[in-house]
Design a protein around this motif. Sequence first.
Motif, PDB file in Angstrom:
ATOM      1  N   HIS A 180       0.806  -1.222   0.000  1.00  0.00           N
ATOM      2  CA  HIS A 180       0.000   0.000   0.000  1.00  0.00           C
ATOM      3  C   HIS A 180       0.838   1.271   0.000  1.00  0.00           C
ATOM      4  N   LEU A 181       2.169   1.134   0.061  1.00  0.00           N
ATOM      5  CA  LEU A 181       3.019   2.303   0.295  1.00  0.00           C
ATOM      6  C   LEU A 181       2.702   3.504  -0.579  1.00  0.00           C
ATOM      7  N   ARG A 182       2.324   3.255  -1.841  1.00  0.00           N
ATOM      8  CA  ARG A 182       2.108   4.379  -2.754  1.00  0.00           C
ATOM      9  C   ARG A 182       0.656   4.829  -2.805  1.00  0.00           C
ATOM     10  N   ARG A 183      -0.201   4.175  -2.039  1.00  0.00           N
ATOM     11  CA  ARG A 183      -1.614   4.561  -2.078  1.00  0.00           C
ATOM     12  C   ARG A 183      -1.899   5.712  -1.133  1.00  0.00           C
ATOM     13  N   LYS A 184      -2.990   6.414  -1.431  1.00  0.00           N
ATOM     14  CA  LYS A 184      -3.456   7.468  -0.526  1.00  0.00           C
ATOM     15  C   LYS A 184      -3.938   6.819   0.766  1.00  0.00           C
ATOM     16  N   ALA A 185      -3.500   7.363   1.879  1.00  0.00           N
ATOM     17  CA  ALA A 185      -3.832   6.742   3.160  1.00  0.00           C
ATOM     18  C   ALA A 185      -5.324   6.833   3.485  1.00  0.00           C
ATOM     19  N   THR A 186      -6.028   7.844   2.933  1.00  0.00           N
ATOM     20  CA  THR A 186      -7.454   8.005   3.262  1.00  0.00           C
ATOM     21  C   THR A 186      -8.295   6.847   2.766  1.00  0.00           C
ATOM     22  N   ARG A 187      -7.817   6.152   1.739  1.00  0.00           N
ATOM     23  CA  ARG A 187      -8.667   5.130   1.124  1.00  0.00           C
ATOM     24  C   ARG A 187      -8.566   3.767   1.789  1.00  0.00           C
ATOM     25  N   LEU A 188      -7.859   3.670   2.886  1.00  0.00           N
ATOM     26  CA  LEU A 188      -7.667   2.364   3.505  1.00  0.00           C
ATOM     27  C   LEU A 188      -8.706   2.087   4.586  1.00  0.00           C
ATOM     28  N   THR A 189      -8.755   0.846   5.035  1.00  0.00           N
ATOM     29  CA  THR A 189      -9.679   0.463   6.104  1.00  0.00           C
ATOM     30  C   THR A 189      -9.156   0.958   7.454  1.00  0.00           C
ATOM     31  N   ALA A 190     -10.019   0.911   8.465  1.00  0.00           N
ATOM     32  CA  ALA A 190      -9.622   1.373   9.803  1.00  0.00           C
ATOM     33  C   ALA A 190      -8.428   0.570  10.320  1.00  0.00           C
ATOM     34  N   ASP A 191      -8.449  -0.738  10.074  1.00  0.00           N
ATOM     35  CA  ASP A 191      -7.316  -1.597  10.443  1.00  0.00           C
ATOM     36  C   ASP A 191      -6.006  -1.068   9.891  1.00  0.00           C
ATOM     37  N   ALA A 192      -6.042  -0.853   8.580  1.00  0.00           N
ATOM     38  CA  ALA A 192      -4.818  -0.430   7.902  1.00  0.00           C
ATOM     39  C   ALA A 192      -4.392   0.944   8.379  1.00  0.00           C
ATOM     40  N   LYS A 193      -5.375   1.808   8.626  1.00  0.00           N
ATOM     41  CA  LYS A 193      -5.038   3.151   9.118  1.00  0.00           C
ATOM     42  C   LYS A 193      -4.349   3.071  10.470  1.00  0.00           C
ATOM     43  N   GLN A 194      -4.861   2.188  11.332  1.00  0.00           N
ATOM     44  CA  GLN A 194      -4.246   2.076  12.646  1.00  0.00           C
ATOM     45  C   GLN A 194      -2.842   1.494  12.521  1.00  0.00           C
ATOM     46  N   LYS A 195      -2.649   0.623  11.524  1.00  0.00           N
ATOM     47  CA  LYS A 195      -1.299   0.095  11.309  1.00  0.00           C
ATOM     48  C   LYS A 195      -0.353   1.222  10.892  1.00  0.00           C
ATOM     49  N   ILE A 196      -0.877   2.175  10.128  1.00  0.00           N
ATOM     50  CA  ILE A 196      -0.050   3.327   9.753  1.00  0.00           C
ATOM     51  C   ILE A 196       0.313   4.126  10.993  1.00  0.00           C
ATOM     52  N   SER A 197      -0.687   4.326  11.874  1.00  0.00           N
ATOM     53  CA  SER A 197      -0.419   5.044  13.128  1.00  0.00           C
ATOM     54  C   SER A 197       0.659   4.327  13.938  1.00  0.00           C
TER      55      SER A 197
END
Lengths: 367, 300
Positions: free
Chosen positions: A133-150
């Motif tokens: 997902h590295l090159r994707r916009k972060a807004t378009r991800l699921t809550a799970d993935a967003k928390q992984k970014i955090s």
Amino acid sequence: MARIDLVDLAHTYLVGPDLPPEAYALKPVSMTWRQGGAYALLGPSGCGKTTLLNLISGIVTPSHGKILFDGTDVTQLSTRERNIAQVFQFPVIYDTMTVGQNLAFPLKNRGVAKADIDKRVAEIAELLDLTPHLRRKATRLTADAKQKISLGRGLVRSDVSAILFDEPLTVIDPHLKWELRSKLKALHRALDLTMIYVTHDQTEALTFADTVVVMHDGRVVQSGTPEELFEKPAHTFVGYFIGSPGMNVVPAQVRGREANVGGHVIPLGRAYDHLPAGAKIEIGVRPEFVHVAPLAPGLLAATIERIDDLGRVRFARVRVGDVKFAARMPPGLSEPGSQVGLVFEPARILVYADSRLVEGQALEKVA
Amino acid sequence: MDKTVNQKAWFLVLPVFAIVAFSAILPLMTVVNYSVQDTFGNNQFFWNGVGWFKELLDPSSDLGERFFASLARNLAFSAIILAIEVPLGIVVALAMPRHGWTVALCLVIMALPLLIPWNVVGTIWQIFGRPDIGLLGYSLNGLGIDYNYVSNAFDAWATVVVMDVWHWTSLVALLCYAGLKSIPDAYYQAAQIDGASRWAVFTAIQLPKMHRVLLIAVLLRFMDSFMIYTEPFVVTGGGPGNSTTFVSIELVKIALGQFDLGKAAALSIVYNLIIIIVCWVFYTVMTHAGADRDNNPGSA
């Protein structure tokens, strides 16, 4: 990387002289967080654990006391100067950035060289399975993935004093939760970082941390290894809160090496000759150390209300007069009838005065 | 969900339709009717086809020249006030307190200019700017600045622009403030932890979270400033010369001053079309920006 000392630290969100103790979100505490330790701050909602975390990270400045990092007073320093990483309960992502840019943000802000940033971001992304997902916009991800970014943004800096987690897995799916917690644990071993993990879930706390700090009503009531919390709760609250079912805590008269519960005498493993006068005396014993047996003379008689089958063990919920107990059903015993006896392991019975553990005197080995 | 089909519901729409027909559709049709006819008074009309439109869109004709000149002035005016009010509104919103009793105080003070009727705003500034009795005009001249909005085109423009900024920056600021208030504290805390500079917080958190309200603010301010009439009319009357004659002022001059109904009607229709097109563009941009978010399954 730092040892963190709290010196008489307390905090109230209210302002004014002579505030009552209830006004304090965190009541005075002094303690040391070892460099490289994996800590869990465990307690029910509203017990002050997030306040304590925010005080350590510097988001909140304490109203009383001091915080030392490796002996240096950092009480008035900003989060940035303290060099702390923190992960919040709900995902925080920067909408306009890609996943990669999100992960790189803390490093970029600190002027790390581009090559180092890329390397580090790749490492963290790999660890959290974010590489695709590295090159994707972060807004378009699921809550799970967003928390992984955090989480990733918390982990991306390798030179931090400590990483603080504020119930970071709340929004994550259960199966992923377990996986991420193992990853954090592995990471902790690999990086030798101080990690403080806030949670209200005892399983999370006990599996993640080597030291669990239990908080109750703005106070740190006990800090110890999971074994210590289980075997010697320093406060009846710890007894209730940790373990499933929680510890049996019943009022009793304790004299010497005997406890009297509703007229029945239970022998204790230690002698208690100097109990504070006027204090509320209780004995506490884990359900694991109380056994149900067929009713026999000399046993505390109890009435079975129901039996909880937890798979490997069964616990009986019983009643003695007005007092409720949880007790272990021995494997062989089946359908003991509604009237049973309770067998206590004397060495496992603890005595509490005003909810605090009292250490008895060891018995002399008499023949 | 299954909905029962009930054609009787149309009757409920009928009253609204009747009102709109009388208040909007019929007058608009009258305008369309005028725009294709000519008259020499006496209530006698002659068919003129698209003649007025041709003349209007031909810059070499008198009508076309006046139309394009006022349109250019109007666009310039809108561009200037947007360039000032939007950044200024953002700065004001950022500077407003986020907690405590000062919030209410700020909101009330900010809302005050918005509550004043247009012609009153015009009158206030008309007097405020007068070199003989106005505080602003008198003071500026006292400071040695030769300021006279009646005779100097630049001064007239400055007055009209400053007046609009005074009147409407609050609107932009309040909208931005609403956008800012919707950002959870965790974002600021995370940014603090991530070591973000003030500027990085603005570009990475605040601006993206404000961008929808900003679009609305820009749309509202563009529409309003593009249709502006009362305030400049009261202050400058379109002068000196034609220097502050915006499209609406030109339109009123043609329609009521010269009583050229055909020309005015053609101008009205073109004016209206421009506004509708701009609205449509904004609407598309806004729904597109919204779709960006809706495609995201994880967003709350």
